[in-house]
Design a protein around this motif. Structure first.
Motif, PDB file in Angstrom:
ATOM      1  N   VAL A 144       1.283   4.777  -5.404  1.00 46.87           N
ATOM      2  CA  VAL A 144       0.816   4.649  -4.028  1.00 46.87           C
ATOM      3  C   VAL A 144       2.030   4.730  -3.108  1.00 46.87           C
ATOM      4  CG1 VAL A 144      -0.393   3.228  -2.335  1.00 46.87           C
ATOM      5  CG2 VAL A 144      -1.144   3.221  -4.724  1.00 46.87           C
ATOM      6  N   VAL A 145       2.009   5.683  -2.198  1.00 40.97           N
ATOM      7  CA  VAL A 145       3.110   5.888  -1.248  1.00 40.97           C
ATOM      8  C   VAL A 145       2.661   5.392   0.114  1.00 40.97           C
ATOM      9  CG1 VAL A 145       4.675   7.575  -0.215  1.00 40.97           C
ATOM     10  CG2 VAL A 145       3.835   7.909  -2.555  1.00 40.97           C
ATOM     11  N   PHE A 146       3.422   4.462   0.702  1.00 37.52           N
ATOM     12  CA  PHE A 146       3.009   3.910   1.996  1.00 37.52           C
ATOM     13  C   PHE A 146       4.224   3.511   2.821  1.00 37.52           C
ATOM     14  CE2 PHE A 146       3.118   0.415  -1.049  1.00 37.52           C
ATOM     15  CZ  PHE A 146       3.838  -0.558  -0.380  1.00 37.52           C
ATOM     16  N   ASP A 147       3.959   3.164   4.076  1.00 38.13           N
ATOM     17  CA  ASP A 147       5.002   2.819   5.041  1.00 38.13           C
ATOM     18  C   ASP A 147       5.364   1.347   4.910  1.00 38.13           C
ATOM     19  OD1 ASP A 147       6.683   2.475   7.178  1.00 38.13           O
ATOM     20  OD2 ASP A 147       5.327   3.304   8.683  1.00 38.13           O
ATOM     21  N   LEU A 148       6.602   1.083   4.535  1.00 37.86           N
ATOM     22  CA  LEU A 148       7.055  -0.290   4.347  1.00 37.86           C
ATOM     23  C   LEU A 148       7.188  -1.043   5.663  1.00 37.86           C
ATOM     24  CD1 LEU A 148       8.217  -2.478   2.405  1.00 37.86           C
ATOM     25  CD2 LEU A 148      10.469  -1.449   2.771  1.00 37.86           C
ATOM     26  N   SER A 149       7.409  -0.324   6.762  1.00 36.27           N
ATOM     27  CA  SER A 149       7.684  -0.981   8.043  1.00 36.27           C
ATOM     28  C   SER A 149       6.456  -1.639   8.659  1.00 36.27           C
ATOM     29  CB  SER A 149       8.288   0.018   9.031  1.00 36.27           C
ATOM     30  OG  SER A 149       7.337   1.021   9.375  1.00 36.27           O
ATOM     31  N   VAL A 150       5.263  -1.299   8.170  1.00 35.39           N
ATOM     32  CA  VAL A 150       4.039  -1.911   8.699  1.00 35.39           C
ATOM     33  C   VAL A 150       3.817  -3.248   8.003  1.00 35.39           C
ATOM     34  CG1 VAL A 150       1.542  -1.674   8.983  1.00 35.39           C
ATOM     35  CG2 VAL A 150       3.029   0.333   9.191  1.00 35.39           C
ATOM     36  N   ARG A 151       3.811  -4.307   8.782  1.00 37.44           N
ATOM     37  CA  ARG A 151       3.685  -5.658   8.236  1.00 37.44           C
ATOM     38  C   ARG A 151       2.400  -5.816   7.423  1.00 37.44           C
ATOM     39  NH1 ARG A 151       4.254  -9.968   6.212  1.00 37.44           N
ATOM     40  NH2 ARG A 151       4.766 -11.980   7.142  1.00 37.44           N
ATOM     41  N   GLY A 152       2.553  -6.306   6.203  1.00 40.99           N
ATOM     42  CA  GLY A 152       1.408  -6.581   5.359  1.00 40.99           C
ATOM     43  C   GLY A 152       0.956  -5.430   4.484  1.00 40.99           C
ATOM     44  N   ASN A 153       1.658  -4.300   4.539  1.00 36.55           N
ATOM     45  CA  ASN A 153       1.208  -3.132   3.782  1.00 36.55           C
ATOM     46  C   ASN A 153       1.276  -3.339   2.266  1.00 36.55           C
ATOM     47  OD1 ASN A 153       0.099  -1.283   5.493  1.00 36.55           O
ATOM     48  ND2 ASN A 153       1.841   0.117   5.503  1.00 36.55           N
ATOM     49  N   ILE A 154       2.289  -4.057   1.805  1.00 34.73           N
ATOM     50  CA  ILE A 154       2.397  -4.274   0.359  1.00 34.73           C
ATOM     51  C   ILE A 154       1.187  -5.050  -0.146  1.00 34.73           C
ATOM     52  CG2 ILE A 154       3.733  -5.335  -1.494  1.00 34.73           C
ATOM     53  CD1 ILE A 154       6.245  -4.861   0.093  1.00 34.73           C
ATOM     54  N   LEU A 155       0.830  -6.110   0.559  1.00 34.69           N
ATOM     55  CA  LEU A 155      -0.316  -6.918   0.156  1.00 34.69           C
ATOM     56  C   LEU A 155      -1.608  -6.120   0.251  1.00 34.69           C
ATOM     57  CD1 LEU A 155      -1.269  -9.656  -0.825  1.00 34.69           C
ATOM     58  CD2 LEU A 155      -1.425 -10.411   1.564  1.00 34.69           C
ATOM     59  N   ARG A 156      -1.743  -5.310   1.310  1.00 33.66           N
ATOM     60  CA  ARG A 156      -2.948  -4.487   1.449  1.00 33.66           C
ATOM     61  C   ARG A 156      -3.075  -3.516   0.281  1.00 33.66           C
ATOM     62  NH1 ARG A 156      -0.759  -3.966   6.737  1.00 33.66           N
ATOM     63  NH2 ARG A 156      -1.762  -5.412   8.196  1.00 33.66           N
ATOM     64  N   ALA A 157      -1.952  -2.921  -0.094  1.00 35.97           N
ATOM     65  CA  ALA A 157      -1.972  -1.971  -1.208  1.00 35.97           C
ATOM     66  C   ALA A 157      -2.370  -2.669  -2.505  1.00 35.97           C
ATOM     67  CB  ALA A 157      -0.604  -1.307  -1.351  1.00 35.97           C
ATOM     68  N   ILE A 158      -1.854  -3.862  -2.711  1.00 37.44           N
ATOM     69  CA  ILE A 158      -2.180  -4.615  -3.922  1.00 37.44           C
ATOM     70  C   ILE A 158      -3.654  -4.978  -3.966  1.00 37.44           C
ATOM     71  CG2 ILE A 158      -1.851  -6.886  -5.007  1.00 37.44           C
ATOM     72  CD1 ILE A 158       1.131  -6.574  -4.376  1.00 37.44           C
ATOM     73  N   GLY A 182      -5.903  -3.149  -3.014  1.00 36.89           N
ATOM     74  CA  GLY A 182      -6.674  -1.931  -3.223  1.00 36.89           C
ATOM     75  C   GLY A 182      -7.165  -1.285  -1.955  1.00 36.89           C
ATOM     76  N   GLU A 183      -6.672  -1.732  -0.793  1.00 39.41           N
ATOM     77  CA  GLU A 183      -7.079  -1.113   0.456  1.00 39.41           C
ATOM     78  C   GLU A 183      -6.487   0.295   0.569  1.00 39.41           C
ATOM     79  OE1 GLU A 183      -6.368  -3.586   3.855  1.00 39.41           O
ATOM     80  OE2 GLU A 183      -7.006  -5.419   2.821  1.00 39.41           O
ATOM     81  N   ALA A 184      -7.089   1.114   1.395  1.00 40.36           N
ATOM     82  CA  ALA A 184      -6.659   2.501   1.563  1.00 40.36           C
ATOM     83  C   ALA A 184      -5.399   2.552   2.410  1.00 40.36           C
ATOM     84  CB  ALA A 184      -7.765   3.327   2.194  1.00 40.36           C
ATOM     85  N   VAL A 185      -4.267   2.362   1.778  1.00 42.01           N
ATOM     86  CA  VAL A 185      -2.967   2.389   2.457  1.00 42.01           C
ATOM     87  C   VAL A 185      -2.176   3.568   1.917  1.00 42.01           C
ATOM     88  CG1 VAL A 185      -0.805   1.154   2.840  1.00 42.01           C
ATOM     89  CG2 VAL A 185      -2.970  -0.099   2.761  1.00 42.01           C
ATOM     90  N   GLY A 186      -1.719   4.444   2.815  1.00 41.20           N
ATOM     91  CA  GLY A 186      -0.884   5.560   2.381  1.00 41.20           C
ATOM     92  C   GLY A 186      -1.622   6.579   1.547  1.00 41.20           C
ATOM     93  N   THR A 187      -0.922   7.115   0.546  1.00 44.54           N
ATOM     94  CA  THR A 187      -1.458   8.172  -0.317  1.00 44.54           C
ATOM     95  C   THR A 187      -1.430   7.731  -1.771  1.00 44.54           C
ATOM     96  OG1 THR A 187      -0.666   9.905   1.190  1.00 44.54           O
ATOM     97  CG2 THR A 187      -1.188  10.565  -1.061  1.00 44.54           C
ATOM     98  N   LEU A 188      -2.522   7.951  -2.467  1.00 46.48           N
ATOM     99  CA  LEU A 188      -2.616   7.646  -3.898  1.00 46.48           C
ATOM    100  C   LEU A 188      -2.355   8.899  -4.707  1.00 46.48           C
ATOM    101  CD1 LEU A 188      -3.494   5.869  -6.364  1.00 46.48           C
ATOM    102  CD2 LEU A 188      -5.834   6.675  -5.911  1.00 46.48           C
ATOM    103  N   VAL A 189      -1.388   8.842  -5.604  1.00 43.94           N
ATOM    104  CA  VAL A 189      -1.136   9.921  -6.536  1.00 43.94           C
ATOM    105  C   VAL A 189      -1.721   9.501  -7.883  1.00 43.94           C
ATOM    106  CG1 VAL A 189       0.592  11.326  -7.725  1.00 43.94           C
ATOM    107  CG2 VAL A 189       0.965  10.592  -5.350  1.00 43.94           C
TER     108      VAL A 189
END
Length: 240
Positions: free
Chosen positions: A210-224, A226-233
């Motif tokens: 999962v590739v996403f923007d680290l600068s957006v607060r809370g993105n790591i937790l959102r990705a964990i 399973g929310e649609a954050v960034g791009t899924l390879v």
């Protein structure tokens, strides 16, 4: 929580913020807070950190330095970043271990697969330093390798962009962002989100990226979660 054990790949550049070189303590503290939020939710977290904010082996090699020597210097730079991140996390009360592929027993533990897994099971954040311990391999490849070794369910590539595009969004305002991609599409189109060896290794072991923007607060937790954050390879090809 969708994912129980994850590996996050942090570039060295992510630690320098808007500085042209080195480490920005404010940025490191913000990343540590993001990680703290993840740990509070019970997720086992491992991190592979790059060293490009201090030294880039490929760039030095292109300037005439021996490639293997340049890569070893780059590995040492990743240990500096790993120790910096460890300090920020432990100041927040988060138990952390730095494991290095090159023995540095005075400052970190030497990497042993079973030891790394045991630390994760005990709720410690494991930070992998010194790459894979071998020249000619990137920290992207290290991230894929360590993810396979510790049975991580996913690799998170935390970057400065919000996903993978079909062309450079800075050069092409009409560039389209992919919601998901197959491993084969990334390799065939040389999208360079990670190097080809890392993509192939994740494909062989069925580890999504999962590739996403680290600068957006809370993105790591959102990705964990399973929310649609960034791009899924690892899925199918879909563009936004």
């Amino acid at each position: 929580m969708t994912y129980h054990r994850v590996l996050v790949k942090l570039s060295g550049e992510a630690l320098m913020g808007n500085l042209g070189y080195g480490i920005d303590p404010k940025v490191v503290a913000e990343i540590a807070q993001e990680i703290s939020d993840v740990i509070e939710h019970g997720t086992q977290l491992a991190i592979v950190v790059g060293g490009g904010n201090i030294f880039r082996g490929v760039k030095a090699a292109s300037a005439g330095m021996d490639r293997a020597t340049a890569d070893y210097i780059g590995m040492i730079a990743t240990v500096m970043n790993a120790m910096t991140l460890q300090d920020a996390l432990e100041q927040m009360g988060i138990p952390t271990r730095v494991l290095t592929a090159i023995a540095m027993q005075e400052v970190a533990e030497h990497y042993i697969r079973r030891r790394a897994i045991r630390h994760l099971e005990k709720g410690r954040v494991v930070i992998f330093g010194a790459g894979s311990g071998n020249p000619f391999f990137t920290t992207d490849t290290t991230a894929a390798l360590r993810a396979a070794e510790i049975d991580a369910e996913v690799v998170f590539k935390a970057t400065k962009v919000d996903g993978i595009y079909d062309s450079d969004p800075n050069m092409n305002p009409k560039a389209r962002r992919y919601q998901s991609l197959t491993y084969g599409h990334v390799l065939a189109n040389d999208l360079r989100v990670m190097d080809g060896t890392a993509i192939a290794l994740c494909k062989e072991n069925n580890i999504p990226i999962v590739v996403f923007d680290l600068s957006v607060r809370g993105n790591i937790l959102r990705a964990i979660k399973g929310e649609a954050v960034g791009t899924l390879v690892g899925g199918f090809c879909e563009v936004s």
